[in-house]
Design a protein around this motif. Structure first.
Motif, PDB file in Angstrom:
ATOM      1  N   TRP A 124       0.856  -1.194   0.000  1.00  0.00           N
ATOM      2  CA  TRP A 124       0.000   0.000   0.000  1.00  0.00           C
ATOM      3  C   TRP A 124       0.882   1.230   0.000  1.00  0.00           C
ATOM      4  CZ3 TRP A 124      -1.721  -3.767   3.905  1.00  0.00           C
ATOM      5  CH2 TRP A 124      -2.663  -4.640   3.351  1.00  0.00           C
ATOM      6  N   SER A 125       0.750   2.035  -1.065  1.00  0.00           N
ATOM      7  CA  SER A 125       1.738   3.077  -1.290  1.00  0.00           C
ATOM      8  C   SER A 125       1.639   4.233  -0.301  1.00  0.00           C
ATOM      9  CB  SER A 125       1.635   3.587  -2.726  1.00  0.00           C
ATOM     10  OG  SER A 125       0.291   3.719  -3.111  1.00  0.00           O
ATOM     11  N   SER A 126       0.500   4.354   0.401  1.00  0.00           N
ATOM     12  CA  SER A 126       0.394   5.475   1.335  1.00  0.00           C
ATOM     13  C   SER A 126       0.922   5.115   2.722  1.00  0.00           C
ATOM     14  CB  SER A 126      -1.065   5.909   1.441  1.00  0.00           C
ATOM     15  OG  SER A 126      -1.851   4.836   1.875  1.00  0.00           O
ATOM     16  N   MET A 127       1.410   3.863   2.869  1.00  0.00           N
ATOM     17  CA  MET A 127       1.891   3.454   4.188  1.00  0.00           C
ATOM     18  C   MET A 127       3.359   3.054   4.110  1.00  0.00           C
ATOM     19  SD  MET A 127      -1.092   0.883   5.435  1.00  0.00           S
ATOM     20  CE  MET A 127      -2.727   1.039   4.794  1.00  0.00           C
ATOM     21  N   THR A 128       4.060   3.177   5.235  1.00  0.00           N
ATOM     22  CA  THR A 128       5.448   2.719   5.283  1.00  0.00           C
ATOM     23  C   THR A 128       5.470   1.200   5.271  1.00  0.00           C
ATOM     24  OG1 THR A 128       5.487   2.594   7.664  1.00  0.00           O
ATOM     25  CG2 THR A 128       6.097   4.701   6.707  1.00  0.00           C
ATOM     26  N   LEU A 129       6.669   0.661   5.077  1.00  0.00           N
ATOM     27  CA  LEU A 129       6.835  -0.794   5.053  1.00  0.00           C
ATOM     28  C   LEU A 129       6.322  -1.405   6.369  1.00  0.00           C
ATOM     29  CD1 LEU A 129       7.834  -2.695   2.977  1.00  0.00           C
ATOM     30  CD2 LEU A 129      10.141  -2.460   3.856  1.00  0.00           C
ATOM     31  N   ALA A 130       6.661  -0.768   7.483  1.00  0.00           N
ATOM     32  CA  ALA A 130       6.235  -1.298   8.780  1.00  0.00           C
ATOM     33  C   ALA A 130       4.712  -1.262   8.909  1.00  0.00           C
ATOM     34  CB  ALA A 130       6.871  -0.495   9.912  1.00  0.00           C
ATOM     35  N   GLU A 131       4.089  -0.201   8.425  1.00  0.00           N
ATOM     36  CA  GLU A 131       2.621  -0.124   8.501  1.00  0.00           C
ATOM     37  C   GLU A 131       1.978  -1.170   7.603  1.00  0.00           C
ATOM     38  OE1 GLU A 131       1.502   4.489   9.397  1.00  0.00           O
ATOM     39  OE2 GLU A 131       2.407   4.041   7.469  1.00  0.00           O
ATOM     40  N   ASN A 132       2.610  -1.402   6.440  1.00  0.00           N
ATOM     41  CA  ASN A 132       2.113  -2.418   5.527  1.00  0.00           C
ATOM     42  C   ASN A 132       2.085  -3.792   6.185  1.00  0.00           C
ATOM     43  OD1 ASN A 132       1.531  -2.142   2.453  1.00  0.00           O
ATOM     44  ND2 ASN A 132       2.995  -0.517   2.918  1.00  0.00           N
ATOM     45  N   VAL A 133       3.232  -4.156   6.773  1.00  0.00           N
ATOM     46  CA  VAL A 133       3.319  -5.486   7.385  1.00  0.00           C
ATOM     47  C   VAL A 133       2.489  -5.516   8.663  1.00  0.00           C
ATOM     48  CG1 VAL A 133       4.918  -7.219   8.264  1.00  0.00           C
ATOM     49  CG2 VAL A 133       5.611  -5.764   6.376  1.00  0.00           C
ATOM     50  N   PRO A 165       0.645  -2.149  20.128  1.00  0.00           N
ATOM     51  CA  PRO A 165       1.461  -1.505  19.088  1.00  0.00           C
ATOM     52  C   PRO A 165       2.951  -1.837  19.177  1.00  0.00           C
ATOM     53  CG  PRO A 165      -0.162   0.039  19.888  1.00  0.00           C
ATOM     54  CD  PRO A 165      -0.327  -1.204  20.713  1.00  0.00           C
ATOM     55  N   ASP A 166       3.506  -1.860  20.404  1.00  0.00           N
ATOM     56  CA  ASP A 166       4.948  -2.131  20.487  1.00  0.00           C
ATOM     57  C   ASP A 166       5.251  -3.590  20.154  1.00  0.00           C
ATOM     58  OD1 ASP A 166       3.503  -2.546  22.887  1.00  0.00           O
ATOM     59  OD2 ASP A 166       5.389  -2.960  23.934  1.00  0.00           O
ATOM     60  N   GLU A 167       4.290  -4.478  20.461  1.00  0.00           N
ATOM     61  CA  GLU A 167       4.482  -5.882  20.092  1.00  0.00           C
ATOM     62  C   GLU A 167       4.401  -6.050  18.581  1.00  0.00           C
ATOM     63  OE1 GLU A 167       2.557  -7.967  24.061  1.00  0.00           O
ATOM     64  OE2 GLU A 167       1.255  -7.352  22.416  1.00  0.00           O
ATOM     65  N   ILE A 168       3.449  -5.309  17.967  1.00  0.00           N
ATOM     66  CA  ILE A 168       3.321  -5.362  16.513  1.00  0.00           C
ATOM     67  C   ILE A 168       4.630  -4.925  15.871  1.00  0.00           C
ATOM     68  CG2 ILE A 168       2.220  -4.223  14.544  1.00  0.00           C
ATOM     69  CD1 ILE A 168      -0.388  -4.319  16.031  1.00  0.00           C
ATOM     70  N   ARG A 169       5.182  -3.838  16.400  1.00  0.00           N
ATOM     71  CA  ARG A 169       6.437  -3.304  15.879  1.00  0.00           C
ATOM     72  C   ARG A 169       7.531  -4.381  15.914  1.00  0.00           C
ATOM     73  NH1 ARG A 169       7.884   1.436  13.106  1.00  0.00           N
ATOM     74  NH2 ARG A 169      10.150   1.433  13.184  1.00  0.00           N
ATOM     75  N   GLU A 170       7.549  -5.135  16.994  1.00  0.00           N
ATOM     76  CA  GLU A 170       8.554  -6.191  17.136  1.00  0.00           C
ATOM     77  C   GLU A 170       8.365  -7.292  16.101  1.00  0.00           C
ATOM     78  OE1 GLU A 170       9.042  -8.202  21.028  1.00  0.00           O
ATOM     79  OE2 GLU A 170       9.309  -6.144  21.742  1.00  0.00           O
ATOM     80  N   VAL A 171       7.100  -7.726  15.957  1.00  0.00           N
ATOM     81  CA  VAL A 171       6.801  -8.793  14.990  1.00  0.00           C
ATOM     82  C   VAL A 171       7.144  -8.317  13.579  1.00  0.00           C
ATOM     83  CG1 VAL A 171       5.002 -10.246  14.006  1.00  0.00           C
ATOM     84  CG2 VAL A 171       4.987  -9.735  16.446  1.00  0.00           C
ATOM     85  N   VAL A 172       6.810  -7.053  13.290  1.00  0.00           N
ATOM     86  CA  VAL A 172       7.077  -6.500  11.965  1.00  0.00           C
ATOM     87  C   VAL A 172       8.572  -6.527  11.678  1.00  0.00           C
ATOM     88  CG1 VAL A 172       7.094  -4.354  10.654  1.00  0.00           C
ATOM     89  CG2 VAL A 172       5.014  -5.065  11.818  1.00  0.00           C
ATOM     90  N   SER A 173       9.391  -6.108  12.652  1.00  0.00           N
ATOM     91  CA  SER A 173      10.841  -6.119  12.453  1.00  0.00           C
ATOM     92  C   SER A 173      11.336  -7.525  12.181  1.00  0.00           C
ATOM     93  CB  SER A 173      11.560  -5.564  13.681  1.00  0.00           C
ATOM     94  OG  SER A 173      11.180  -4.229  13.870  1.00  0.00           O
ATOM     95  N   LEU A 174      10.754  -8.479  12.907  1.00  0.00           N
ATOM     96  CA  LEU A 174      11.137  -9.878  12.738  1.00  0.00           C
ATOM     97  C   LEU A 174      10.821 -10.352  11.319  1.00  0.00           C
ATOM     98  CD1 LEU A 174      12.030 -12.377  14.539  1.00  0.00           C
ATOM     99  CD2 LEU A 174       9.609 -12.959  14.522  1.00  0.00           C
ATOM    100  N   LYS A 175       9.604 -10.044  10.859  1.00  0.00           N
ATOM    101  CA  LYS A 175       9.189 -10.495   9.524  1.00  0.00           C
ATOM    102  C   LYS A 175      10.042  -9.833   8.456  1.00  0.00           C
ATOM    103  CE  LYS A 175       5.632 -12.931  10.958  1.00  0.00           C
ATOM    104  NZ  LYS A 175       5.458 -14.358  10.745  1.00  0.00           N
ATOM    105  N   LEU A 176      10.334  -8.545   8.650  1.00  0.00           N
ATOM    106  CA  LEU A 176      11.152  -7.840   7.662  1.00  0.00           C
ATOM    107  C   LEU A 176      12.560  -8.413   7.641  1.00  0.00           C
ATOM    108  CD1 LEU A 176       9.990  -4.131   7.993  1.00  0.00           C
ATOM    109  CD2 LEU A 176       9.643  -5.683   6.081  1.00  0.00           C
ATOM    110  N   ALA A 177      13.068  -8.774   8.819  1.00  0.00           N
ATOM    111  CA  ALA A 177      14.400  -9.371   8.879  1.00  0.00           C
ATOM    112  C   ALA A 177      14.417 -10.699   8.140  1.00  0.00           C
ATOM    113  CB  ALA A 177      14.824  -9.565  10.332  1.00  0.00           C
TER     114      ALA A 177
END
Lengths: 266, 385
Positions: free
Chosen positions: A103-112, A124-136
């Motif tokens: 989704w072009s209006s969102m950052t990569l982290a918001e997308n995931v 939210p902070d847990e989501i942030r952690e999971v997102v970093s994990l998936k991106l890694a």
């Protein structure tokens, strides 16, 4: 490898497509499509350009309704499911579209993070952690706050993959994963697909016409032919290469090598 | 280099025809064949082919050919085609090697036969029928879409819709504060235009003060709402269509749908809501600025003071008139937002699709708004409002 296929109680097929026909209005594009995919298998839908590979994929995930026939997951009809059941089934799918479709209006982290925010109770902070994990996992660590327009085509694809695996899907769909990638990136994506299959235990359906990738990762496959409007071969791609008698399939899998060498000899 | 000197002479392509005793027409190609140069007239070749001693075979001599490009290929292809029509043999041996290959490529059969459905029929009846069917389908699509928006709205009221508050806020910002500049300009000008039109007539009767009535009621009843709607159609409606259209084209809408998030709830709802909430406010602002425009003309041309102008306006514009205008604006907001979002979702693949749907969204919105304005005029009249 998954052992569920050996257990008699379990459903033998993870995905089953029964007598599917696809039509644009009155014009039937493909008909009589029947195939099954075992749990944990990497299944390739192949065929020339315009043979309806991507269209078949869109039928399997409910973006287009089939003219006749149905698609079953774990023995339950997806085509006949009511909206609520269908939404629950969709949540167990992960789909990587051709261009990534971030989704072009969102950052990569918001997308995931969006599927996580919508369908889980994570903070939210847990989501942030999971997102970093998936991106890694897809090699995009540190790109959390980039917008899709700031990423290269290959990175966008991997970002799309990170989003697709956000909810640990049971079935992963890939629409031409290697299109638009250089050979090395395409190879790396293939390796990633194999790794994800092994680690998530997911069943993978790949639409592809990239032979290198088809032979490298395919367990089973279906060959669609535009002219006859149906599937003309099924089976392991390497076995098809050795055994399939049909000249159309053979020509495709050998990249027309024989036709070319014949032409040279004449 | 002596290129320049010799170029003037050899720059032009030339052909010479030479009859051989065995009734072969030898075409001698000389000079340089460049796309910038004129090609020999086809009539000349045809005349040669149809001359008395009708040749049995055509051959080429390229020994004095300096350079060549596509222009020579096109020329030779034309000769080949002319010969084929007349059943004259062609001897290609005299042609340069590369040219022979290019000719062969050009003569290849297409890999796939062009499908018949793509060519289309050009007859009027067929095209009218096709347009009618497309219109019916598109209207059906619109009803379907409107239904989906209504369902999504019902789900929102019952708290089950998947819509993010942050998206709503972003959309509200886009269609309110950021639109004030253009809205101020247009409504001020519309106010002055109305005042001028009225002033010329009313002055003749010595009733100049009634300009305030004319502008006040005209703006509050209809013009304020309609001008706001048309500005928002061009600004926000077009933006909705372009945003959603490009999301559709790049599979982003599908990506939402296959995640179990309804695109109508997630994308359309915040946009429609934002515009519907902001339209009455924008309209109220436009009404005020329009009346200011009228007051400016009254003060400048008719020498009516601001105080008396606004006293007159306050007496003329009733609350019913004002609220009626705001109600109209809210309805126009729905129309503009639906036109933009619906057209956006209609975008097919391809980068030209986004432009097409954006144009269609603005055209639709303006047609709907003006039609609705006419309907409102009739209904309000019947209701004696």
């Amino acid at each position: 490898m998954e052992q569920t296929a050996d257990q008699p109680a379990a459903q033998p097929w993870h995905i089953e497509v029964r007598d599917l026909a696809m039509a644009y209005g009155d014009r039937v594009v493909l008909s009589g499509i029947n195939f099954t995919v075992k749990r944990g298998e990497i299944f390739i839908i192949m065929g020339g350009s315009g043979s309806g590979k991507s269209t078949l994929l869109r039928h399997m995930v409910g973006l287009i309704e089939p003219a006749t026939g149905e698609v079953l997951y774990n023995g339950v009809s997806f085509t006949r499911a009511d909206p609520g059941e269908r939404e629950a089934m969709l949540r167990r799918f992960g789909i990587l579209y051709q261009g990534g479709a971030l989704w072009s209006s969102m950052t990569l982290a918001e997308n995931v993070g969006l599927p996580l925010a919508q369908f889980t109770r994570l903070r939210p902070d847990e989501i942030r952690e999971v997102v970093s994990l998936k991106l890694a996992m897809v090699g995009l660590k540190g790109f959390e706050d980039f917008y899709p327009s700031e990423l290269s085509g290959g990175m966008r694809k991997r970002g799309g993959l990170a989003r697709a695996i956000a909810l640990d899907p049971e079935v992963l769909f890939f629409d031409e994963p290697s299109s638009g990638l250089d050979p090395l990136s395409a190879r790396l994506l293939d390796d990633l697909i194999l790794e994800l299959r092994a680690s998530l235990g997911a069943t993978v359906v790949v639409v592809s016409h990239d032979l290198a990738s088809i032979f490298a990762i395919g367990d089973g496959s279906l060959f669609l032919d535009a002219e006859s409007g149906t599937a003309i071969a099924q089976g392991n791609p390497r076995a098809l290469l050795e055994q399939c008698e049909d000249p159309r399939v053979h020509r495709f899998l050998t990249r027309g090598q024989e036709a070319a060498s014949q032409a040279r000899n004449v | 280099m002596s290129m320049q000197a010799s170029a003037s002479k050899a720059a032009r392509n030339e052909i010479r025809f030479d009859y051989r005793p065995d009734s072969t027409l030898m075409i001698e190609l000389t000079g340089s064949w460049r796309l910038g140069n004129e090609l020999p007239a086809p009539r000349e070749i045809e005349r040669q082919l149809e001359s008395d001693g009708r040749p049995r075979c055509v051959a080429f001599d390229a020994t004095n050919l300096r350079t060549w490009d596509t222009s020579l290929v096109a020329f030779v292809a034309r000769v080949v085609a002319s010969c084929a029509e007349r059943g004259i043999e062609i001897d290609r041996n005299g042609l340069p090697e590369g040219l022979k290959h290019l000719l062969k490529l050009a003569e290849n059969e297409p890999a796939h036969a062009v499908s018949e459905s793509g060519s289309g029929d050009r007859r009027v009846v067929y095209r009218v029928g096709k347009a009618a069917i497309e219109f019916a389908q598109s209207s059906l699509g619109l009803f379907n879409f409107t239904g989906l928006v209504v369902i999504a709205f019902a789900r929102l009221l019952s708290g089950r819709a998947r819509m993010r508050l942050s998206d709503l806020i972003v959309q509200v910002q886009g269609c309110s504060a950021q639109a004030l500049g253009i809205l101020s300009l247009i409504s001020f000008l519309v106010g002055t235009i109305l005042a001028f039109m009225g002033a010329v007539q009313l002055q003749q009767f010595g009733a100049a003060i009634y300009v305030a009535d004319l502008v006040g009621i005209g703006i509050a009843r209809d013009m304020g709402a309609m001008m706001t709607a048309i500005i928002m159609a061009g600004r926000t409606g077009a933006a909705y269509a372009a945003e959603l259209g490009s999301m559709k084209v790049s599979d982003e809408v599908d990506a939402l749908a296959t995640m179990g998030i309804s695109p109508v709830e997630f994308l359309v709802l915040p946009r429609v809501l934002a515009l519907v909430m902001m339209m009455p406010l924008l309209c109220l602002y436009a009404d005020f600025i329009g009346m200011l425009g009228g007051a400016a003309v009254a003060a400048g041309v008719l020498h009516i003071s601001f105080v008396s102008y606004f006293t007159r306006t306050a007496a003329a514009v009733t609350l019913t008139t004002l609220v009626g205008g705001l109600f109209k604006a809210t309805v126009y907001g729905v129309l503009v937002a639906i036109a933009g979002c619906w057209r956006g979702f209609e975008a097919q693949a391809g980068s030209s699709a986004v432009g097409e749907v954006t144009t269609a969204a603005v055209v639709d919105a303006i047609i709907w708004v003006v039609t609705a304005c006419g309907l409102f005029a009739v209904v309000f009249n019947l209701l004696h409002l």
